[in-house]
Design a protein around this motif. Sequence first.
Motif, mmCIF file in Angstrom:
data_model
loop_
_atom_site.group_PDB
_atom_site.id
_atom_site.type_symbol
_atom_site.label_atom_id
_atom_site.label_comp_id
_atom_site.label_asym_id
_atom_site.label_seq_id
_atom_site.Cartn_x
_atom_site.Cartn_y
_atom_site.Cartn_z
ATOM 1 N N THR A 1 0.834 -1.197 0.000
ATOM 2 C CA THR A 1 0.000 0.000 0.000
ATOM 3 C C THR A 1 0.872 1.251 0.000
ATOM 4 O O THR A 1 0.564 2.253 -0.662
ATOM 5 N N ALA A 2 1.991 1.194 0.726
ATOM 6 C CA ALA A 2 2.912 2.342 0.771
ATOM 7 C C ALA A 2 3.394 2.719 -0.621
ATOM 8 O O ALA A 2 3.555 3.907 -0.947
ATOM 9 N N LEU A 3 3.605 1.733 -1.465
ATOM 10 C CA LEU A 3 4.109 2.006 -2.813
ATOM 11 C C LEU A 3 3.085 2.720 -3.680
ATOM 12 O O LEU A 3 3.445 3.322 -4.693
ATOM 13 N N THR A 4 1.811 2.682 -3.295
ATOM 14 C CA THR A 4 0.815 3.448 -4.042
ATOM 15 C C THR A 4 0.941 4.938 -3.750
ATOM 16 O O THR A 4 0.494 5.767 -4.537
ATOM 17 N N TYR A 5 1.537 5.277 -2.612
ATOM 18 C CA TYR A 5 1.765 6.682 -2.276
ATOM 19 C C TYR A 5 3.082 7.191 -2.853
ATOM 20 O O TYR A 5 3.220 8.381 -3.151
ATOM 21 N N ASN A 6 4.039 6.290 -2.994
ATOM 22 C CA ASN A 6 5.340 6.666 -3.560
ATOM 23 C C ASN A 6 5.936 5.440 -4.225
ATOM 24 O O ASN A 6 6.562 4.604 -3.574
ATOM 25 N N ALA A 7 5.721 5.344 -5.539
ATOM 26 C CA ALA A 7 6.156 4.159 -6.284
ATOM 27 C C ALA A 7 7.667 3.990 -6.284
ATOM 28 O O ALA A 7 8.176 2.893 -6.538
ATOM 29 N N ASP A 8 8.395 5.066 -5.997
ATOM 30 C CA ASP A 8 9.860 5.016 -6.012
ATOM 31 C C ASP A 8 10.461 4.787 -4.635
ATOM 32 O O ASP A 8 11.689 4.807 -4.472
#
Length: 377
Positions: free
Chosen positions: A231-238
Motif C-alpha cells: 500500500t505504501a508504494l501506491t503513495y510513492n512508487a519510487d
Amino acid sequence: MTSGSPLNDAMDKIVKDFEQQTGATVDVVVDQAGYEDAIKVRLASGDIPDVFATHGWSVMRYSEFLEPLNDREWAQYVNKGLDASMRDAEGNIYAVPLQYTVAGIGVNFDVLKEAGVDPDGIKTWDDFNAAGEKIKAAGKTVIANSGKDGLAGNLINFMASGAFSDDELQGFLDGTFQSDTYSKLLDMIAQWSADGWFNADYVSASTDDVARSIAEGQSAFIFEQPDTLNTALTYNADANLGFIPYPNTQGEPYLVGGEGIQAYGVSKTSENKDLALQFVDFLAEPDNAAAVAAAAGSYSGLTDVTTDLGVLGDSYTKWMEDNSTPTLPFFDRAYLPSGMFDTMKATTDGVISGQTDTASALAQMESQFTSLYGQSN
C-alpha cells in the motif's frame, strides 16, 4: 483489506470477472479494523456469509463453521509450509490460501542510510535500539504504528515469536502464562514510547497513514503485514522499501509466517454452497491468485502460482532464498488460546499511548490467558 487499497482493487476485478462468467451476483463487504468483531457476531447469530476471509484462523477458530475443501482441484497445490497452520489433525483444509504471509520488519532503506544505519547490522534488539537512536537523532520517526486500527497487536505478536525459550513455549501450551519474558517485551515497547520513537499521531493514525509515513520517508520501520508495504508504494512508487528479519533472543534472526489474511473458506451451512465453492475455485485460478498475492505483497499459498512481488521481491530473495532465514509461526496462533489477540492489541496500545503501565498490561494478559485457556480445555 481497506477500501481503495491494491488488495481491494484486485478483488473487485476478480469479482466482476466471476459475475460476468457466471451471471451470479457477489456482494462484497470490505472491512479491516472491525472485521474480526463483525465476523464473530455474524457467526454467533447464524448470519454466516457464503464465503468469508479466515484471516489466519481457518482451523483454530472457524473450522466448525467451514466446509472441508480437500477435494478441490487447487488443494493439491497448497504449500506444504502451511500444513501446520491450515490443516487439522485429520488433514482437512478449510480455506484457499491466496496469501502465504512471510513478514519481517518493514524498512525504508533510504531513511536508514540517511541516519547512518546498516540494515544488515541489525541482528539483536540492542542493535535495533542503537539504530533507533540514530534515526531519532536524524529527525525521523523510528516506528510508525496505528492506534486507530490496532496495529500494536502485530507489533508485540511478531516480536513474541522469537522471544521465548522452548520450555517457555511449552509452558504456554500447558496453560501457564510466561509473564517474565512477556513483561520484557512490554518494557521494551514502553521505553520506545517514552523515548518518542512512535509517530506523533499514533492514537489517530490509520493503517493508510502508516503506509504513507514509511513511503514518504517520514518513518524508518513498521511491524506489519507485507501488504502495508505494498500500500505504501501506491503513495510513492519510487520508495526504497523492503524488510529485514526480526531479532531473536533465542537464536538466529527470523521472519514470521503462516496462513495469511487473504484466505477464504465456504460456510458449511451456505444456501449457495455450490456457487460459493465455484467462487473459491475461481479465486484459486493461477492468474487470480497471483493478482491477490501481488497486491498483498506476499507469496501465494499455492505452488502453481507465480507472483511478481516488485520492489519487495529483493527482500524475499535475500532473506528467504539466499539466506534461508527461518520462519516462525505467528505467536498468538501457535501458543495462545483463541481470542487473545484482542487483548494483546489493547494492552500494547495502552502501553504505547501511556494509558496503562507494563504491570497492568501484563496482569490483564495473564488474567485473560487463564480464562480463555480454561474455556478451551
